[in-house]
Design an enzyme around this catalytic site. Structure first.
Site, PDB file in Angstrom:
ATOM      1  N   ASP A   1      -2.493  -7.714   4.375  1.00  0.00           N
ATOM      2  CA  ASP A   1      -2.397  -7.333   2.963  1.00  0.00           C
ATOM      3  C   ASP A   1      -3.603  -6.422   2.729  1.00  0.00           C
ATOM      4  O   ASP A   1      -4.158  -5.868   3.702  1.00  0.00           O
ATOM      5  CB  ASP A   1      -2.420  -8.579   2.050  1.00  0.00           C
ATOM      6  CG  ASP A   1      -2.060  -8.259   0.602  1.00  0.00           C
ATOM      7  OD1 ASP A   1      -0.864  -8.117   0.301  1.00  0.00           O
ATOM      8  OD2 ASP A   1      -2.968  -8.130  -0.241  1.00  0.00           O
TER       9      ASP A   1
ATOM     10  N   LYS B   1       0.301 -17.378   0.847  1.00  0.00           N
ATOM     11  CA  LYS B   1      -0.635 -16.241   0.766  1.00  0.00           C
ATOM     12  C   LYS B   1      -2.027 -16.766   1.064  1.00  0.00           C
ATOM     13  O   LYS B   1      -2.309 -17.945   0.850  1.00  0.00           O
ATOM     14  CB  LYS B   1      -0.597 -15.619  -0.630  1.00  0.00           C
ATOM     15  CG  LYS B   1      -1.099 -14.199  -0.692  1.00  0.00           C
ATOM     16  CD  LYS B   1      -0.047 -13.189  -0.270  1.00  0.00           C
ATOM     17  CE  LYS B   1      -0.625 -11.810  -0.108  1.00  0.00           C
ATOM     18  NZ  LYS B   1       0.407 -10.784   0.113  1.00  0.00           N
TER      19      LYS B   1
HETATM   20  P1  NDP Z   1      -4.557  -1.483   1.892  1.00  0.00           P
HETATM   21  O1  NDP Z   1      -5.798  -2.260   1.988  1.00  0.00           O
HETATM   22  O2  NDP Z   1      -4.028  -0.804   3.090  1.00  0.00           O
HETATM   23  O3  NDP Z   1      -4.706  -0.367   0.742  1.00  0.00           O
HETATM   24  C1  NDP Z   1      -5.006  -0.737  -0.566  1.00  0.00           C
HETATM   25  C2  NDP Z   1      -5.161   0.540  -1.384  1.00  0.00           C
HETATM   26  O4  NDP Z   1      -5.277   0.170  -2.751  1.00  0.00           O
HETATM   27  C3  NDP Z   1      -6.429   1.310  -1.046  1.00  0.00           C
HETATM   28  O5  NDP Z   1      -6.218   2.674  -1.274  1.00  0.00           O
HETATM   29  C4  NDP Z   1      -7.431   0.730  -2.030  1.00  0.00           C
HETATM   30  O6  NDP Z   1      -8.519   1.583  -2.341  1.00  0.00           O
HETATM   31  C5  NDP Z   1      -6.556   0.543  -3.248  1.00  0.00           C
HETATM   32  N1  NDP Z   1      -7.130  -0.544  -4.061  1.00  0.00           N
HETATM   33  C6  NDP Z   1      -7.340  -1.819  -3.684  1.00  0.00           C
HETATM   34  N2  NDP Z   1      -7.906  -2.519  -4.678  1.00  0.00           N
HETATM   35  C7  NDP Z   1      -8.061  -1.655  -5.693  1.00  0.00           C
HETATM   36  C8  NDP Z   1      -8.561  -1.767  -7.017  1.00  0.00           C
HETATM   37  N3  NDP Z   1      -9.059  -2.919  -7.473  1.00  0.00           N
HETATM   38  N4  NDP Z   1      -8.525  -0.657  -7.802  1.00  0.00           N
HETATM   39  C9  NDP Z   1      -8.026   0.521  -7.342  1.00  0.00           C
HETATM   40  N5  NDP Z   1      -7.534   0.685  -6.101  1.00  0.00           N
HETATM   41  C10 NDP Z   1      -7.542  -0.380  -5.302  1.00  0.00           C
HETATM   42  O7  NDP Z   1      -3.472  -2.479   1.268  1.00  0.00           O
HETATM   43  P2  NDP Z   1      -1.898  -2.381   1.288  1.00  0.00           P
HETATM   44  O8  NDP Z   1      -1.467  -0.978   1.191  1.00  0.00           O
HETATM   45  O9  NDP Z   1      -1.403  -3.213   2.406  1.00  0.00           O
HETATM   46  O10 NDP Z   1      -1.515  -3.170  -0.050  1.00  0.00           O
HETATM   47  C11 NDP Z   1      -1.407  -2.513  -1.302  1.00  0.00           C
HETATM   48  C12 NDP Z   1      -0.600  -3.373  -2.260  1.00  0.00           C
HETATM   49  O11 NDP Z   1       0.709  -3.602  -1.706  1.00  0.00           O
HETATM   50  C13 NDP Z   1      -1.162  -4.772  -2.534  1.00  0.00           C
HETATM   51  O12 NDP Z   1      -0.828  -5.143  -3.869  1.00  0.00           O
HETATM   52  C14 NDP Z   1      -0.382  -5.652  -1.572  1.00  0.00           C
HETATM   53  O13 NDP Z   1      -0.348  -7.004  -1.996  1.00  0.00           O
HETATM   54  C15 NDP Z   1       0.979  -5.002  -1.665  1.00  0.00           C
HETATM   55  N6  NDP Z   1       1.898  -5.284  -0.552  1.00  0.00           N
HETATM   56  C16 NDP Z   1       1.517  -4.977   0.730  1.00  0.00           C
HETATM   57  C17 NDP Z   1       2.388  -5.220   1.759  1.00  0.00           C
HETATM   58  C18 NDP Z   1       2.071  -4.802   3.170  1.00  0.00           C
HETATM   59  O14 NDP Z   1       2.968  -4.915   4.021  1.00  0.00           O
HETATM   60  N7  NDP Z   1       0.883  -4.314   3.472  1.00  0.00           N
HETATM   61  C19 NDP Z   1       3.692  -5.892   1.536  1.00  0.00           C
HETATM   62  C20 NDP Z   1       4.015  -6.078   0.138  1.00  0.00           C
HETATM   63  C21 NDP Z   1       3.125  -5.800  -0.849  1.00  0.00           C
HETATM   64  P3  NDP Z   1      -9.994   1.234  -1.786  1.00  0.00           P
HETATM   65  O15 NDP Z   1      -9.923   1.560  -0.323  1.00  0.00           O
HETATM   66  O16 NDP Z   1     -10.894   2.091  -2.575  1.00  0.00           O
HETATM   67  O17 NDP Z   1     -10.192  -0.241  -2.045  1.00  0.00           O
END
Ligand code: NDP
Length: 445
Positions: free
Chosen positions: A165, A125
């Site tokens: 991510d 990571k």
């Molecule tokens: P994105 O950046 O596309 O989206 C993240 C989302 O989560 C946004 O809506 C963001 O809101 C919100 N968010 C992030 N940080 C916070 C916080 N501290 N408090 C509240 N909301 C928050 O990321 P992903 O969708 O790719 O990833 C989301 C999760 O899924 C992560 O935990 C990631 O590790 C996990 N994951 C992702 C994979 C992938 O293929 N993308 C694979 C496996 C797991 P805002 O815009 O306001 O920050």
């Protein structure tokens, strides 16, 4: 004192300033405790003590110039955690909260998740404490180029293949890939999540969200002899994972009633349909605006600075970030009749929240199993790059579906073998066995 507890104590004292990492190790060690005790080979060869220590950590300075000509500095990282079953594989996160504790927890979980997919991928990571929010495309490009200038020395298609991510989507992967190509003078599959026209796999953007819903469907079929059709689903986040979990849930006939971002959540009683979801995708991915805009457009509720777990639902899918669903949220979900929780994000539920859900017989799918679809299709992208061919959308989707089915089946097999009685322990034991046995066969690694 038991072997597993001794290892956990050592992890705590060596990494006392890394709470998220300790939390991830505690969850893991507690759930494989009795399995490791029953199989003395693991303690004899100190497998656990070796697994909790990353093989390599790279930390570097990322200098870049903003649009006003100011020199900016961020910190970049790559944790190359474990290569027992293949090249390091895991995403890059760009978010101001990024630090070593968070990347070590993510890298540690990635090892077992990747093993569960059945594909030859080790765990890693990385990322930086850079916030793409509010930056211009040119600023993001300059940052990505500088980040890759250093990272390129440490990765490669047979060594370490990062992906996206939080904060790293198609735009960032494109800028980093372009820079890698200029530096190395070669076109190789060194990153996954690439654009379709230049080596990216179809279904990769959709894979984590789709895979999550496939896993929930497997849980419903197996445990309740039912499906998610007609069920009310609360989702947090509105990024990559949340959007495609929402898309697949709608397709399978469920009613998605919430989405969120770090400023709050929207509650749409009527349900988010595919037209509304299309608007959300434009809002977030192209215009890079906040989810509150949805509430204005569709005249529904926006609840500021809160997570959606107080909304009554049948299924909860936390898809935003770590520790976003706590003990009190778990109690609220149970009170409101929630029957299943599946982690789209990594470690979104605190360990106490998971305990409460399990004690109350809520079907609970841990992220290692439930969100493995993303890395699985990344693995399929690596295969397509090596073979220099592209599989169709249907082909990749059907491989994704069968990988999620297999992960579910592996968990059920552990439960049937009486090694454990829930998906958390089952996923951890199934993943651990593959890594531990590979390490044993490879000698002192
Ligand atoms: P994105 O950046 O596309 O989206 C993240 C989302 O989560 C946004 O809506 C963001 O809101 C919100 N968010 C992030 N940080 C916070 C916080 N501290 N408090 C509240 N909301 C928050 O990321 P992903 O969708 O790719 O990833 C989301 C999760 O899924 C992560 O935990 C990631 O590790 C996990 N994951 C992702 C994979 C992938 O293929 N993308 C694979 C496996 C797991 P805002 O815009 O306001 O920050």
């Amino acid at each position: 004192m038991s072997y597993t507890y001794t290892i956990f104590k050592q992890v705590k004292s060596k990494n006392s300033h890394e709470p998220e990492f300790i939390q991830a190790v505690e969850e893991f060690i507690t759930s494989i405790d009795s399995f490791v005790d029953k199989n003395s080979i693991y303690s004899k060869l100190n497998i656990l003590g070796r697994i909790v220590e990353p093989e390599r950590i790279i930390v570097f300075r990322v200098p870049w110039i903003d649009d006003n000509g100011h020199f900016q500095i961020n910190r970049g990282f790559r944790v190359q955690y474990n290569s027992a079953i293949g090249p390091y594989k895991g995403g890059l996160r760009f978010h101001p909260s990024v630090n070593l504790s968070i990347l070590k927890f993510l890298g540690f979980e990635q090892i077992f998740k990747n093993a569960l997919t059945g594909l030859p991928m080790g765990g890693g990571k990385g990322g930086a404490d850079f916030d793409p929010k509010g930056k211009s495309d040119n600023e993001v490009m300059r940052f990505c180029q500088s980040f890759m200038t250093e990272l390129s020395k440490h990765i490669g298609p047979n060594l370490d293949v990062p992906a996206g991510d939080i904060g790293v989507g198609a735009r960032e992967i494109g800028y980093m890939f372009g820079q890698y190509k200029r530096i190395k003078n070669e076109f190789t599959g060194v990153l996954t999540g690439k654009g379709h026209d230049w080596g990216g796999s179809l279904i990769r953007p959709e894979a984590t969200g789709f895979g999550l819903v496939y896993f929930v469907e497997e849980m419903f079929n197996y445990n309740l002899d039912s499906s998610i059709k007609g069920k009310k689903i609360a989702i947090s986040g509105s990024g990559n994972v949340a959007q495609y979990a929402c898309a697949k849930a709608i397709e399978l006939g469920a009613k998605v009633i919430t989405l969120s971002d770090s400023s709050g959540y929207i509650y749409d009683k009527e349900g988010i349909d595919s037209d509304k979801l299309k608007y959300i995708m434009e809002l977030k991915n192209i215009n890079r605006l906040r989810i509150s805009e949805y509430a204005k457009k569709y005249n529904c509720q926006f609840v500021k600075n809160k997570t959606p777990w107080s909304v009554a639902c049948d299924v909860a899918l936390p898809c935003a970030t770590q520790n976003e669903l706590m003990e009190s949220d778990a109690k609220e979900l149970i009170k409101n009749g929630c029957v299943a929780v599946a982690e789209g994000a990594n470690m979104p539920c605190t360990n106490h929240a998971v305990d409460i859900l399990l004690e109350n017989k809520v079907l609970f799918a841990p992220g290692k199993a439930a969100n493995a679809g993303g890395v699985a299709v990344s693995g399929l992208e690596m295969s397509q790059n090596s073979l220099r061919l592209n599989w169709s959308r249907e082909e990749v989707d059907s491989k994704l579906k069968s990988i999620m089915h297999k992960i579910h089946q592996d968990c059920i097999n552990e439960i049937r073998n009486k090694e454990c009685d829930n998906y958390v322990e089952a996923a951890n034991i199934a993943g651990f066995k593959k890594i531990a046995n590979s390490m044993i066969e490879q000698g002192l690694v």
